[in-house]
Design a protein around this motif. Structure first.
Motif, PDB file in Angstrom:
ATOM      1  N   GLY A 199      -5.339  49.024 -74.443  1.00 59.06           N
ATOM      2  CA  GLY A 199      -6.812  48.621 -73.909  1.00 59.06           C
ATOM      3  C   GLY A 199      -7.440  47.540 -74.526  1.00 59.06           C
ATOM      4  N   PHE A 200      -6.661  46.708 -75.481  1.00 54.66           N
ATOM      5  CA  PHE A 200      -7.089  45.831 -76.407  1.00 54.66           C
ATOM      6  C   PHE A 200      -8.139  46.180 -77.504  1.00 54.66           C
ATOM      7  N   ILE A 201      -8.151  47.703 -77.617  1.00 53.94           N
ATOM      8  CA  ILE A 201      -9.138  47.997 -78.650  1.00 53.94           C
ATOM      9  C   ILE A 201      -8.074  48.823 -79.558  1.00 53.94           C
ATOM     10  N   SER A 202      -6.971  49.220 -79.099  1.00 53.53           N
ATOM     11  CA  SER A 202      -5.783  49.738 -80.058  1.00 53.53           C
ATOM     12  C   SER A 202      -4.721  49.078 -79.717  1.00 53.53           C
ATOM     13  N   ASN A 203      -3.486  49.486 -80.609  1.00 54.47           N
ATOM     14  CA  ASN A 203      -2.190  48.899 -80.282  1.00 54.47           C
ATOM     15  C   ASN A 203      -1.485  50.184 -80.608  1.00 54.47           C
ATOM     16  N   VAL A 204      -0.784  51.073 -79.633  1.00 52.11           N
ATOM     17  CA  VAL A 204      -0.094  52.010 -79.813  1.00 52.11           C
ATOM     18  C   VAL A 204       1.546  51.868 -79.823  1.00 52.11           C
ATOM     19  N   THR A 205       1.712  51.099 -80.835  1.00 55.67           N
ATOM     20  CA  THR A 205       3.117  50.513 -81.269  1.00 55.67           C
ATOM     21  C   THR A 205       4.067  52.010 -81.604  1.00 55.67           C
ATOM     22  N   ASP A 206       3.440  53.040 -81.956  1.00 54.44           N
ATOM     23  CA  ASP A 206       4.221  53.906 -82.290  1.00 54.44           C
ATOM     24  C   ASP A 206       4.906  54.829 -81.173  1.00 54.44           C
ATOM     25  N   CYS A 207       4.302  54.546 -79.704  1.00 56.97           N
ATOM     26  CA  CYS A 207       4.897  55.245 -78.815  1.00 56.97           C
ATOM     27  C   CYS A 207       5.318  54.286 -77.723  1.00 56.97           C
ATOM     28  N   GLU A 208       4.673  53.160 -77.869  1.00 63.41           N
ATOM     29  CA  GLU A 208       5.311  52.144 -76.691  1.00 63.41           C
ATOM     30  C   GLU A 208       5.808  50.828 -77.318  1.00 63.41           C
ATOM     31  N   ASP A 266      16.023  30.396 -74.261  1.00 60.59           N
ATOM     32  CA  ASP A 266      16.158  30.345 -72.922  1.00 60.59           C
ATOM     33  C   ASP A 266      16.758  31.570 -72.028  1.00 60.59           C
ATOM     34  N   ASP A 267      16.966  32.456 -72.756  1.00 60.98           N
ATOM     35  CA  ASP A 267      17.637  33.878 -72.328  1.00 60.98           C
ATOM     36  C   ASP A 267      16.903  35.145 -72.828  1.00 60.98           C
ATOM     37  N   TYR A 268      15.556  35.382 -72.337  1.00 58.48           N
ATOM     38  CA  TYR A 268      14.882  36.493 -72.985  1.00 58.48           C
ATOM     39  C   TYR A 268      14.066  37.194 -72.048  1.00 58.48           C
ATOM     40  N   ALA A 269      13.495  38.408 -72.253  1.00 56.91           N
ATOM     41  CA  ALA A 269      12.524  39.201 -71.272  1.00 56.91           C
ATOM     42  C   ALA A 269      11.447  39.755 -72.337  1.00 56.91           C
ATOM     43  N   ILE A 270      10.408  39.769 -71.554  1.00 55.24           N
ATOM     44  CA  ILE A 270       9.352  40.685 -72.138  1.00 55.24           C
ATOM     45  C   ILE A 270       8.919  41.973 -71.506  1.00 55.24           C
ATOM     46  N   PHE A 271       8.859  43.154 -72.245  1.00 58.37           N
ATOM     47  CA  PHE A 271       8.423  44.302 -72.028  1.00 58.37           C
ATOM     48  C   PHE A 271       7.064  44.595 -72.491  1.00 58.37           C
ATOM     49  N   GLY A 272       6.063  44.731 -71.490  1.00 65.98           N
ATOM     50  CA  GLY A 272       4.681  44.940 -71.739  1.00 65.98           C
ATOM     51  C   GLY A 272       4.307  46.095 -71.054  1.00 65.98           C
ATOM     52  N   PHE A 273       3.356  46.961 -71.819  1.00 66.16           N
ATOM     53  CA  PHE A 273       2.981  48.040 -71.345  1.00 66.16           C
ATOM     54  C   PHE A 273       1.234  48.138 -71.216  1.00 66.16           C
ATOM     55  N   SER A 274       0.858  48.492 -70.116  1.00 66.01           N
ATOM     56  CA  SER A 274      -0.864  48.411 -69.830  1.00 66.01           C
ATOM     57  C   SER A 274      -1.462  47.164 -70.312  1.00 66.01           C
TER      58      SER A 274
END
Length: 363
Positions: A169-178, A239-247
Protein backbone atom coordinates in the motif's frame (compact mmCIF):
# COMPACT_ATOMS: atom_id res chain seq x y z
CA UNK A 1 3.05 11.60 49.50
CA UNK A 2 0.55 8.74 49.38
CA UNK A 3 -1.33 10.54 46.63
CA UNK A 4 1.89 10.95 44.66
CA UNK A 5 2.75 7.25 44.87
CA UNK A 6 -0.81 6.35 43.96
CA UNK A 7 -0.58 8.52 40.88
CA UNK A 8 2.77 6.94 39.95
CA UNK A 9 1.31 3.44 40.34
CA UNK A 10 -1.70 4.36 38.21
CA UNK A 11 0.52 5.81 35.49
CA UNK A 12 2.75 2.73 35.51
CA UNK A 13 -0.25 0.42 35.32
CA UNK A 14 -1.62 2.47 32.44
CA UNK A 15 1.70 2.35 30.57
CA UNK A 16 2.05 -1.40 31.14
CA UNK A 17 -1.55 -1.99 30.11
CA UNK A 18 -1.22 0.15 26.98
CA UNK A 19 2.03 -1.60 26.06
CA UNK A 20 0.46 -5.05 26.43
CA UNK A 21 -2.64 -3.96 24.50
CA UNK A 22 -0.66 -2.59 21.57
CA UNK A 23 1.59 -5.65 21.57
CA UNK A 24 -1.33 -8.07 21.56
CA UNK A 25 -3.39 -6.21 18.96
CA UNK A 26 -0.70 -4.97 16.58
CA UNK A 27 2.46 -6.84 17.63
CA UNK A 28 4.33 -3.61 18.27
CA UNK A 29 6.42 -2.51 21.25
CA UNK A 30 4.86 0.77 22.35
CA UNK A 31 7.99 2.55 23.73
CA UNK A 32 9.76 2.04 20.39
CA UNK A 33 6.69 3.28 18.56
CA UNK A 34 6.94 6.48 20.62
CA UNK A 35 10.63 6.81 19.74
CA UNK A 36 11.88 5.97 23.23
CA UNK A 37 14.13 3.04 22.26
CA UNK A 38 15.63 1.47 19.19
CA UNK A 39 16.31 -1.93 17.69
CA UNK A 40 16.97 -4.89 20.00
CA UNK A 41 20.56 -6.00 20.44
CA UNK A 42 21.18 -9.27 18.64
CA UNK A 43 24.41 -11.12 19.39
CA UNK A 44 26.36 -11.77 16.23
CA UNK A 45 26.99 -15.34 17.36
CA UNK A 46 23.23 -16.03 17.42
CA UNK A 47 23.17 -15.97 13.62
CA UNK A 48 25.45 -19.00 13.29
CA UNK A 49 25.37 -22.70 14.11
CA UNK A 50 28.19 -24.72 15.64
CA UNK A 51 29.79 -25.13 12.20
CA UNK A 52 29.90 -21.42 11.52
CA UNK A 53 27.06 -21.45 8.98
CA UNK A 54 23.93 -19.32 9.16
CA UNK A 55 21.41 -21.09 11.37
CA UNK A 56 17.78 -21.31 10.21
CA UNK A 57 15.50 -18.49 11.27
CA UNK A 58 12.36 -19.54 13.15
CA UNK A 59 9.01 -18.07 14.10
CA UNK A 60 10.32 -17.69 17.65
CA UNK A 61 13.05 -15.30 16.51
CA UNK A 62 12.41 -11.59 16.87
CA UNK A 63 11.62 -9.59 13.77
CA UNK A 64 14.80 -7.66 14.61
CA UNK A 65 16.79 -10.88 14.16
CA UNK A 66 15.74 -10.95 10.50
CA UNK A 67 16.04 -7.18 9.97
CA UNK A 68 19.59 -7.14 11.28
CA UNK A 69 20.73 -10.37 9.64
CA UNK A 70 24.21 -10.17 8.06
CA UNK A 71 22.85 -11.01 4.59
CA UNK A 72 21.13 -7.60 4.55
CA UNK A 73 24.36 -5.72 5.23
CA UNK A 74 22.88 -3.33 7.82
CA UNK A 75 19.87 -2.36 5.66
CA UNK A 76 17.17 -3.21 8.21
CA UNK A 77 14.33 -2.31 5.84
CA UNK A 78 15.09 -5.18 3.48
CA UNK A 79 13.18 -7.83 5.40
CA UNK A 80 10.10 -5.65 5.95
CA UNK A 81 9.90 -1.91 5.41
CA UNK A 82 7.68 0.65 7.13
CA UNK A 83 8.08 4.09 8.75
CA UNK A 84 11.13 4.28 11.03
CA UNK A 85 9.48 4.22 14.48
CA UNK A 86 7.11 1.45 13.45
CA UNK A 87 10.08 -0.50 12.12
CA UNK A 88 11.69 -0.20 15.55
CA UNK A 89 8.40 -1.07 17.28
CA UNK A 90 7.95 -4.39 15.50
CA UNK A 91 11.64 -5.37 15.83
CA UNK A 92 11.35 -6.80 19.42
CA UNK A 93 8.31 -8.93 18.50
CA UNK A 94 8.45 -12.64 17.70
CA UNK A 95 8.07 -13.10 13.95
CA UNK A 96 5.17 -15.54 14.32
CA UNK A 97 3.31 -13.00 16.50
CA UNK A 98 3.97 -10.25 13.98
CA UNK A 99 2.49 -12.26 11.11
CA UNK A 100 -0.49 -13.29 13.24
CA UNK A 101 -1.24 -9.65 14.11
CA UNK A 102 -1.15 -8.82 10.39
CA UNK A 103 -3.43 -11.69 9.46
CA UNK A 104 -0.64 -13.39 7.51
CA UNK A 105 0.07 -16.30 9.85
CA UNK A 106 -0.62 -18.87 7.10
CA UNK A 107 2.42 -17.52 5.24
CA UNK A 108 4.86 -18.16 8.11
CA UNK A 109 6.26 -21.44 6.77
CA UNK A 110 6.78 -20.06 3.25
CA UNK A 111 8.42 -16.89 4.57
CA UNK A 112 10.81 -18.82 6.80
CA UNK A 113 11.64 -21.38 4.11
CA UNK A 114 12.46 -18.64 1.60
CA UNK A 115 14.50 -16.64 4.10
CA UNK A 116 16.59 -19.68 4.99
CA UNK A 117 16.94 -20.51 1.29
CA UNK A 118 18.28 -17.00 0.72
CA UNK A 119 20.86 -17.19 3.52
CA UNK A 120 22.08 -20.49 2.08
CA UNK A 121 22.48 -18.92 -1.37
CA UNK A 122 24.39 -15.96 0.07
CA UNK A 123 26.81 -18.34 1.76
CA UNK A 124 27.36 -20.11 -1.56
CA UNK A 125 27.86 -16.83 -3.41
CA UNK A 126 24.73 -17.35 -5.51
CA UNK A 127 22.83 -14.36 -4.10
CA UNK A 128 23.95 -10.95 -2.96
CA UNK A 129 22.80 -7.58 -1.69
CA UNK A 130 22.71 -4.67 -4.16
CA UNK A 131 22.75 -1.34 -2.32
CA UNK A 132 24.09 1.16 -4.87
CA UNK A 133 20.98 1.50 -7.04
CA UNK A 134 21.31 5.27 -6.72
CA UNK A 135 24.70 6.98 -7.20
CA UNK A 136 26.20 8.22 -3.93
CA UNK A 137 25.73 11.88 -4.92
CA UNK A 138 22.01 11.28 -5.51
CA UNK A 139 21.59 9.95 -1.98
CA UNK A 140 23.27 12.91 -0.25
CA UNK A 141 20.30 15.26 -0.52
CA UNK A 142 17.73 12.47 -0.30
CA UNK A 143 18.90 10.00 2.39
CA UNK A 144 15.91 7.68 2.02
CA UNK A 145 17.05 6.86 -1.49
CA UNK A 146 19.40 4.51 0.33
CA UNK A 147 16.23 2.48 1.08
CA UNK A 148 16.09 1.50 -2.58
CA UNK A 149 17.97 -1.77 -2.44
CA UNK A 150 17.66 -5.25 -3.84
CA UNK A 151 18.62 -8.87 -3.47
CA UNK A 152 19.94 -10.54 -6.61
CA UNK A 153 19.69 -14.31 -7.15
CA UNK A 154 21.97 -15.65 -9.89
CA UNK A 155 20.11 -18.12 -12.10
CA UNK A 156 21.12 -20.53 -14.80
CA UNK A 157 22.81 -19.27 -17.95
CA UNK A 158 20.30 -18.55 -20.69
CA UNK A 159 17.37 -18.13 -18.30
CA UNK A 160 15.78 -14.64 -18.20
CA UNK A 161 15.54 -12.26 -15.26
CA UNK A 162 12.47 -11.84 -13.06
CA UNK A 163 12.14 -8.57 -11.14
CA UNK A 164 9.91 -9.02 -8.07
CA UNK A 165 8.16 -5.97 -6.58
CA UNK A 166 6.32 -6.64 -3.29
CA UNK A 167 3.29 -4.64 -2.18
CA UNK A 168 2.22 -2.91 1.01
CA UNK A 169 0.00 0.00 0.00
CA UNK A 170 3.02 2.33 -0.38
CA UNK A 171 3.13 2.57 3.45
CA UNK A 172 4.94 -0.74 3.95
CA UNK A 173 6.90 -3.24 1.88
CA UNK A 174 6.05 -6.89 2.63
CA UNK A 175 9.23 -8.30 1.14
CA UNK A 176 9.16 -11.16 3.64
CA UNK A 177 5.97 -12.68 2.14
CA UNK A 178 5.67 -11.22 -1.37
CA UNK A 179 9.35 -10.97 -2.26
CA UNK A 180 11.60 -13.77 -1.07
CA UNK A 181 9.07 -16.65 -1.33
CA UNK A 182 8.40 -15.78 -5.00
CA UNK A 183 12.14 -15.39 -5.64
CA UNK A 184 12.85 -18.79 -4.12
CA UNK A 185 10.30 -20.55 -6.34
CA UNK A 186 11.50 -18.80 -9.49
CA UNK A 187 15.17 -19.36 -8.69
CA UNK A 188 14.54 -23.08 -8.15
CA UNK A 189 13.21 -23.09 -11.73
CA UNK A 190 16.52 -21.64 -12.91
CA UNK A 191 15.59 -17.95 -13.29
CA UNK A 192 17.71 -15.06 -12.12
CA UNK A 193 15.69 -12.89 -9.75
CA UNK A 194 15.96 -9.37 -8.40
CA UNK A 195 13.79 -8.63 -5.33
CA UNK A 196 13.16 -4.89 -4.94
CA UNK A 197 12.97 -3.20 -1.53
CA UNK A 198 11.86 0.40 -1.96
CA UNK A 199 11.12 3.48 0.20
CA UNK A 200 7.59 3.78 1.58
CA UNK A 201 5.35 6.42 3.17
CA UNK A 202 7.08 9.67 4.00
CA UNK A 203 10.38 8.12 2.91
CA UNK A 204 9.11 8.81 -0.61
CA UNK A 205 8.91 12.52 0.15
CA UNK A 206 5.11 12.56 -0.14
CA UNK A 207 2.19 12.39 2.29
CA UNK A 208 -0.69 11.77 -0.12
CA UNK A 209 -1.10 8.13 -1.14
CA UNK A 210 -1.56 8.78 -4.86
CA UNK A 211 1.64 10.84 -4.96
CA UNK A 212 3.41 8.19 -2.90
CA UNK A 213 2.42 5.66 -5.55
CA UNK A 214 3.79 7.88 -8.32
CA UNK A 215 7.04 8.34 -6.41
CA UNK A 216 7.32 4.59 -5.81
CA UNK A 217 6.88 3.99 -9.55
CA UNK A 218 9.90 6.22 -10.16
CA UNK A 219 11.89 4.03 -7.77
CA UNK A 220 11.13 1.00 -9.95
CA UNK A 221 12.25 2.97 -13.00
CA UNK A 222 15.56 3.62 -11.24
CA UNK A 223 15.97 -0.09 -10.50
CA UNK A 224 15.55 -0.99 -14.17
CA UNK A 225 17.84 1.83 -15.25
CA UNK A 226 20.53 0.43 -12.93
CA UNK A 227 20.05 -3.16 -14.10
CA UNK A 228 20.18 -2.03 -17.74
CA UNK A 229 23.46 -0.22 -17.12
CA UNK A 230 24.92 -3.24 -15.27
CA UNK A 231 23.43 -6.17 -17.20
CA UNK A 232 26.83 -7.57 -18.10
CA UNK A 233 27.87 -7.49 -14.46
CA UNK A 234 24.78 -9.52 -13.51
CA UNK A 235 24.87 -11.72 -16.64
CA UNK A 236 21.29 -10.78 -17.55
CA UNK A 237 19.69 -9.62 -20.77
CA UNK A 238 17.38 -6.64 -20.26
CA UNK A 239 15.81 -7.26 -23.66
CA UNK A 240 14.35 -10.44 -22.15
CA UNK A 241 12.94 -9.98 -18.64
CA UNK A 242 9.66 -9.97 -16.73
CA UNK A 243 8.27 -8.09 -13.73
CA UNK A 244 6.21 -9.70 -10.97
CA UNK A 245 4.40 -7.07 -8.90
CA UNK A 246 1.96 -7.60 -6.04
CA UNK A 247 -0.78 -5.14 -5.00
CA UNK A 248 1.02 -1.77 -4.80
CA UNK A 249 3.93 -3.46 -6.56
CA UNK A 250 1.51 -4.41 -9.31
CA UNK A 251 0.51 -0.77 -9.73
CA UNK A 252 4.20 0.14 -9.97
CA UNK A 253 4.66 -2.59 -12.58
CA UNK A 254 1.70 -1.26 -14.59
CA UNK A 255 2.98 2.31 -14.42
CA UNK A 256 6.43 1.31 -15.66
CA UNK A 257 5.24 -0.89 -18.51
CA UNK A 258 2.37 1.05 -20.15
CA UNK A 259 2.97 4.14 -22.28
CA UNK A 260 0.13 6.17 -20.72
CA UNK A 261 2.01 6.72 -17.44
CA UNK A 262 4.31 9.60 -16.61
CA UNK A 263 7.41 7.60 -15.68
CA UNK A 264 7.00 4.61 -17.98
CA UNK A 265 9.78 2.80 -19.80
CA UNK A 266 8.94 4.54 -23.10
CA UNK A 267 9.45 8.05 -21.71
CA UNK A 268 12.65 7.01 -19.94
CA UNK A 269 14.01 5.18 -23.01
CA UNK A 270 14.42 1.99 -21.02
CA UNK A 271 13.68 -1.60 -22.10
CA UNK A 272 10.10 -2.74 -21.69
CA UNK A 273 9.56 -6.16 -20.12
CA UNK A 274 8.27 -8.85 -22.43
CA UNK A 275 5.76 -10.00 -19.82
CA UNK A 276 4.35 -8.44 -16.66
CA UNK A 277 2.58 -10.13 -13.76
CA UNK A 278 0.70 -7.46 -11.77
CA UNK A 279 -0.93 -9.90 -9.35
CA UNK A 280 -3.98 -8.33 -7.66
CA UNK A 281 -2.37 -5.10 -8.78
CA UNK A 282 -3.23 -4.28 -12.40
CA UNK A 283 -4.41 -0.66 -12.39
CA UNK A 284 -8.21 -0.57 -12.74
CA UNK A 285 -7.84 2.71 -14.70
CA UNK A 286 -5.41 1.19 -17.20
CA UNK A 287 -5.44 2.73 -20.67
CA UNK A 288 -3.62 0.96 -23.47
CA UNK A 289 -1.97 2.96 -26.25
CA UNK A 290 -0.67 1.76 -29.64
CA UNK A 291 2.89 1.78 -28.23
CA UNK A 292 1.83 -0.98 -25.84
CA UNK A 293 1.13 -3.48 -28.58
CA UNK A 294 2.89 -6.78 -27.99
CA UNK A 295 3.23 -6.44 -24.22
CA UNK A 296 2.01 -9.61 -22.50
CA UNK A 297 0.00 -9.32 -19.25
CA UNK A 298 -0.88 -12.06 -16.76
CA UNK A 299 -2.90 -11.20 -13.67
CA UNK A 300 -5.18 -12.81 -11.10
CA UNK A 301 -7.49 -10.79 -8.85
CA UNK A 302 -10.38 -11.57 -6.51
CA UNK A 303 -13.83 -10.37 -7.51
CA UNK A 304 -14.31 -9.30 -3.89
CA UNK A 305 -11.02 -7.39 -3.75
CA UNK A 306 -11.64 -4.69 -1.14
CA UNK A 307 -9.34 -2.23 -2.90
CA UNK A 308 -11.24 -2.34 -6.19
CA UNK A 309 -8.68 -4.13 -8.36
CA UNK A 310 -11.42 -6.35 -9.81
CA UNK A 311 -12.74 -3.27 -11.62
CA UNK A 312 -10.04 -3.88 -14.20
CA UNK A 313 -12.45 -6.41 -15.72
CA UNK A 314 -14.14 -3.51 -17.53
CA UNK A 315 -10.84 -2.67 -19.24
CA UNK A 316 -10.12 -6.15 -20.58
CA UNK A 317 -11.80 -5.74 -24.01
CA UNK A 318 -9.66 -2.64 -24.67
CA UNK A 319 -6.50 -4.40 -23.46
CA UNK A 320 -7.16 -7.41 -25.68
CA UNK A 321 -7.83 -5.17 -28.67
CA UNK A 322 -4.59 -3.19 -28.30
CA UNK A 323 -2.21 -5.85 -26.96
CA UNK A 324 -3.69 -8.82 -28.78
CA UNK A 325 -6.03 -11.32 -27.15
CA UNK A 326 -3.28 -13.93 -27.00
CA UNK A 327 -1.20 -11.52 -24.89
CA UNK A 328 -3.77 -10.95 -22.14
CA UNK A 329 -4.53 -13.47 -19.40
CA UNK A 330 -6.44 -11.73 -16.60
CA UNK A 331 -8.52 -13.95 -14.34
CA UNK A 332 -11.15 -12.63 -11.92
CA UNK A 333 -11.73 -15.21 -9.19
CA UNK A 334 -15.13 -15.38 -7.51
CA UNK A 335 -15.25 -15.38 -3.72
CA UNK A 336 -11.69 -14.09 -3.38
CA UNK A 337 -10.60 -10.87 -1.68
CA UNK A 338 -7.31 -9.01 -1.87
CA UNK A 339 -4.30 -11.29 -2.13
CA UNK A 340 -4.23 -15.06 -2.02
CA UNK A 341 -0.95 -16.08 -0.44
CA UNK A 342 2.34 -17.19 -1.88
CA UNK A 343 3.19 -20.40 -0.04
CA UNK A 344 1.52 -23.76 0.39
CA UNK A 345 -1.68 -22.17 1.69
CA UNK A 346 -2.37 -20.11 -1.42
CA UNK A 347 -6.06 -19.87 -2.30
CA UNK A 348 -5.24 -19.95 -6.03
CA UNK A 349 -3.50 -23.26 -6.61
CA UNK A 350 -0.57 -23.47 -9.02
CA UNK A 351 -0.80 -19.79 -10.02
CA UNK A 352 2.98 -19.43 -10.28
CA UNK A 353 3.31 -22.47 -12.50
CA UNK A 354 0.59 -21.01 -14.76
CA UNK A 355 2.42 -17.69 -14.80
CA UNK A 356 5.73 -19.28 -15.81
CA UNK A 357 4.07 -21.24 -18.64
CA UNK A 358 2.57 -17.95 -19.88
CA UNK A 359 5.97 -16.25 -19.57
CA UNK A 360 7.81 -18.88 -21.55
CA UNK A 361 5.16 -18.81 -24.28
CA UNK A 362 5.64 -15.05 -24.73
CA UNK A 363 9.42 -14.73 -24.66
Amino acid sequence: MKIFFAVVVIVLLFVIGATLYVYKKSAMFLPALLGICGFPKIKESSYYDENGHFRPGTGEDKVGFFMQHPVFGGFKHMFFNVEDNVLKAIAPVKYKDFLKAQGREEQLDAALESFNYLTGLVEKGQARLVSDLYPAEAVKGHPYRSHLTGMFYQGQQGKPLAIVVPGGGFISNVTDCEGYPVAMKLHKMGYSVFVVSYPVGRQLGETEQVKQGQAAARELTQVIRYLTEHQKQFSVNMDDYAIFGFSAGGLMTTAYSFANYEDCCHKNHLPRPKVIFPMYGLDWDIKALPEDKGLAVFSIVGRDDEFGFANVEDKLPELEKVLGKENVSVRIVDGLGHGFGIGNETKVKNWLQEAVIFWEAHR
